[in-house]
Design a protein around this motif. Structure first.
Motif, mmCIF file in Angstrom:
data_model
loop_
_atom_site.group_PDB
_atom_site.id
_atom_site.type_symbol
_atom_site.label_atom_id
_atom_site.label_comp_id
_atom_site.label_asym_id
_atom_site.label_seq_id
_atom_site.Cartn_x
_atom_site.Cartn_y
_atom_site.Cartn_z
ATOM 1 N N GLN A 1 0.798 -1.219 0.000
ATOM 2 C CA GLN A 1 0.000 0.000 0.000
ATOM 3 C C GLN A 1 0.834 1.273 0.000
ATOM 4 O O GLN A 1 0.446 2.277 -0.609
ATOM 5 C CB GLN A 1 -0.934 0.007 1.210
ATOM 6 N N TYR A 2 2.014 1.238 0.640
ATOM 7 C CA TYR A 2 2.696 2.505 0.902
ATOM 8 C C TYR A 2 4.142 2.631 0.389
ATOM 9 O O TYR A 2 4.660 3.752 0.350
ATOM 10 C CB TYR A 2 2.734 2.766 2.416
ATOM 11 N N LEU A 3 4.808 1.557 0.024
ATOM 12 C CA LEU A 3 6.206 1.701 -0.379
ATOM 13 C C LEU A 3 6.371 2.520 -1.649
ATOM 14 O O LEU A 3 7.373 3.209 -1.824
ATOM 15 C CB LEU A 3 6.850 0.321 -0.578
ATOM 16 N N MET A 4 5.395 2.469 -2.528
ATOM 17 C CA MET A 4 5.491 3.158 -3.801
ATOM 18 C C MET A 4 4.341 4.146 -3.957
ATOM 19 O O MET A 4 3.198 3.805 -3.699
ATOM 20 C CB MET A 4 5.447 2.144 -4.954
ATOM 21 N N ALA A 5 4.661 5.377 -4.347
ATOM 22 C CA ALA A 5 3.614 6.347 -4.662
ATOM 23 C C ALA A 5 2.961 5.932 -5.978
ATOM 24 O O ALA A 5 3.659 5.669 -6.960
ATOM 25 C CB ALA A 5 4.214 7.749 -4.793
ATOM 26 N N PRO A 6 1.637 5.831 -6.041
ATOM 27 C CA PRO A 6 0.982 5.414 -7.286
ATOM 28 C C PRO A 6 1.301 6.372 -8.439
ATOM 29 O O PRO A 6 1.318 7.584 -8.257
ATOM 30 C CB PRO A 6 -0.514 5.464 -6.929
ATOM 31 N N TYR A 7 1.572 5.809 -9.609
ATOM 32 C CA TYR A 7 1.822 6.610 -10.807
ATOM 33 C C TYR A 7 0.615 6.514 -11.734
ATOM 34 O O TYR A 7 0.012 5.452 -11.882
ATOM 35 C CB TYR A 7 3.083 6.115 -11.524
ATOM 36 N N HIS A 8 0.315 7.624 -12.376
ATOM 37 C CA HIS A 8 -0.848 7.721 -13.251
ATOM 38 C C HIS A 8 -0.451 8.361 -14.586
ATOM 39 O O HIS A 8 0.698 8.739 -14.799
ATOM 40 C CB HIS A 8 -1.937 8.553 -12.572
ATOM 41 N N ASN A 9 -1.419 8.469 -15.458
ATOM 42 C CA ASN A 9 -1.277 9.219 -16.716
ATOM 43 C C ASN A 9 -0.172 8.674 -17.622
ATOM 44 O O ASN A 9 0.468 9.416 -18.371
ATOM 45 C CB ASN A 9 -1.010 10.710 -16.425
ATOM 46 N N GLY A 10 0.067 7.364 -17.548
ATOM 47 C CA GLY A 10 1.044 6.746 -18.430
ATOM 48 C C GLY A 10 2.474 6.772 -17.917
ATOM 49 O O GLY A 10 3.373 6.237 -18.577
ATOM 50 N N TYR A 11 2.720 7.391 -16.784
ATOM 51 C CA TYR A 11 4.058 7.452 -16.232
ATOM 52 C C TYR A 11 4.376 6.193 -15.442
ATOM 53 O O TYR A 11 3.482 5.599 -14.810
ATOM 54 C CB TYR A 11 4.219 8.661 -15.312
ATOM 55 N N LYS A 12 5.628 5.788 -15.463
ATOM 56 C CA LYS A 12 6.094 4.662 -14.683
ATOM 57 C C LYS A 12 7.450 4.971 -14.077
ATOM 58 O O LYS A 12 8.258 5.652 -14.705
ATOM 59 C CB LYS A 12 6.202 3.401 -15.557
ATOM 60 N N LEU A 13 7.673 4.479 -12.873
ATOM 61 C CA LEU A 13 8.995 4.622 -12.270
ATOM 62 C C LEU A 13 9.927 3.601 -12.919
ATOM 63 O O LEU A 13 9.621 2.402 -12.928
ATOM 64 C CB LEU A 13 8.931 4.394 -10.764
ATOM 65 N N PRO A 14 11.046 4.035 -13.494
ATOM 66 C CA PRO A 14 11.934 3.089 -14.172
ATOM 67 C C PRO A 14 12.488 2.035 -13.226
ATOM 68 O O PRO A 14 12.749 2.295 -12.054
ATOM 69 C CB PRO A 14 13.071 3.990 -14.687
#
Length: 441
Positions: free
Chosen positions: A426-439
């Protein structure tokens, strides 16, 4: 002149997430160190608040030049260009951008300063180092624990110079205080109290959603954050009170103050963390993060207590912020104004130290250190590396997660995560939206 690395953007990269990693290979170029006589050319992304303070500070260092400015708010860009003209700086040589990716394509830019809202720090820093730029990134370096890990990995992969914007690490009186703490004169230190009472800080009122102001690229401002209608009370300075973009006072001031608590105690990551707080001061205003929060960090042999409150200036030791190392022989109280030691009355070891005020400008010193390392390429000489910035950001995010989850959390240092997998998910990663991804690096 410095030969720059070739960097090609793919037009479809936005939909694929972070644009740089698929199209850039660090083996395609070589970096030529700049000598002391070469001009270091700087591009700044996000120039409303600290980004502009950083810009003004680095310009004081000889051999630096601003060649590019980027902001999603055209009115801010226009205002800053006017300010530079008033300082007799030739703005005809400064290019302006609304899209940071275009700035990264500029081969004249050697160094990027990132002063955007927190939720953009990770992607911009990773893209910048992949583009062959050195980076100064504002604190907190990441808006999630996973972002912090990715930023550290990216710096190592691309071998760029990356300084985190925790300028207190460059201020002399903070260093002197830590030396005293570690001298042993305070005796056994069982508790460190970190207080952050900020009477001037107040969230904006609740207002209806509206159209973005003219000249604001709101879609770009949102970036990887959840798409929401524009609301002026979530914009510019007030972004820091919403989980989509930041972590409130804990990550705003906490990364500065908790950093020195950890440095003084030579501490790594806590064993357990619990936190209580809420919107007690301004429940009617536009804010998600707590205006009042107490977090308890358990380490081996001592505890660190974080205590913050908006709307109050009278904190511990009559200061609006402080770090207090409480030992058997005395208590060292440290702030941006200076430090002193308050003697324990029953102690036989006399350790009284009268108040010692600050003697320098921490931000200016931090920029001097950054530029020095840009020239020497000696990563170990940085006063606040990306590893150091990621470490303290992680500690502060752990405190926020304890508050948001309402649980006492146990940190697994070896695994780099909590022992509770539900909390991790639930909390380790901030959710990404709008087509963005954390590499994935």
């Amino acid at each position: 002149m410095n030969s720059r690395r070739k960097f090609i953007y793919q037009t479809s990269a936005l939909a694929l997430g972070s644009l740089a990693l698929q199209s850039f290979n660090s083996k395609n170029f070589s970096f030529i160190n700049k000598s002391a006589s070469d001009t270091i050319k700087i591009g700044v992304i996000g120039i409303k608040g600290m980004g502009w303070s950083n810009t003004q500070s680095i310009l004081k260092v000889p051999g630096t030049q601003i060649v590019a400015l980027c902001d999603v708010d055209k009115s801010v860009l226009d205002e800053r260009m006017t300010e530079l003209q008033k300082k007799n700086i030739d703005t005809s040589k400064i290019k302006t951008y609304g899209d940071y990716r275009k700035l990264l394509e500029n081969k004249d830019v050697d160094v990027v300063i990132i002063g955007t809202p927190d939720h953009w720090h990770a992607l911009m820093m990773i893209d910048a180092v992949a583009a062959g730029k050195d980076v100064y990134v504002e604190k907190p370096v990441g808006n999630s624990i996973e972002e912090c890990k990715a930023m550290v990995a990216a710096q190592k992969k691309y071998n760029r110079i990356v300084q985190a914007g925790q300028w207190q690490r460059s201020q002399q009186h903070f260093r002197e205080a830590v030396e005293f703490v570690q001298s042993g004169k305070l005796g056994n230190i069982r508790t460190v109290k970190v207080c952050c009472y900020q009477g001037w800080m107040k969230p904006a009122p609740v207002v209806p959603d509206s159209a973005p102001p003219p000249g604001v690229d709101y879609k770009m401002w949102l970036g990887p954050a959840k798409t929401r209608p524009f609301n002026s009370s979530r914009f510019h300075f007030n972004f820091r009170w919403f989980w989509d973009y930041a972590g409130g006072l804990m990550t705003d001031w906490g990364v500065h103050l908790m950093d020195y608590a950890l440095l003084g105690m030579k501490a790594s990551l806590p064993k357990t963390v619990s936190a209580l707080g809420g919107k007690f001061a301004y429940p009617e205003l536009a804010q998600e993060t707590p205006d009042t929060l107490t977090a308890l960090y358990e380490f081996d042999g001592f505890n660190i207590i974080w205590d913050h409150a908006m709307g109050i200036d009278n904190g511990n030791y009559n200061r609006d912020h402080s770090i207090a190392f409480i030992g058997n022989n005395g208590t060292l109280v440290l702030s941006r104004g200076g430090w002193e030691v308050i003697e324990e009355k029953r102690s036989e070891n006399k350790v009284l130290v009268p108040f010692k005020g600050r003697s320098d400008n921490g931000l200016d010193k931090h920029m001097e250190n950054f530029v020095e390392v840009l020239r020497s390429r000696k990563q170990s000489d940085l006063n606040c590396s990306i590893e150091a910035g990621a470490h303290i950001a992680t500690v502060c995010q752990i405190g926020n997660i304890a508050f948001r989850s309402g649980q006492k959390l146990v940190w697994d240092k070896a695994a780099g995560k909590f022992t509770d997998e539900k909390i991790n998910q639930q909390y380790l990663m901030a959710p990404y939206h709008n087509g963005y991804k954390l590499p994935k690096i």
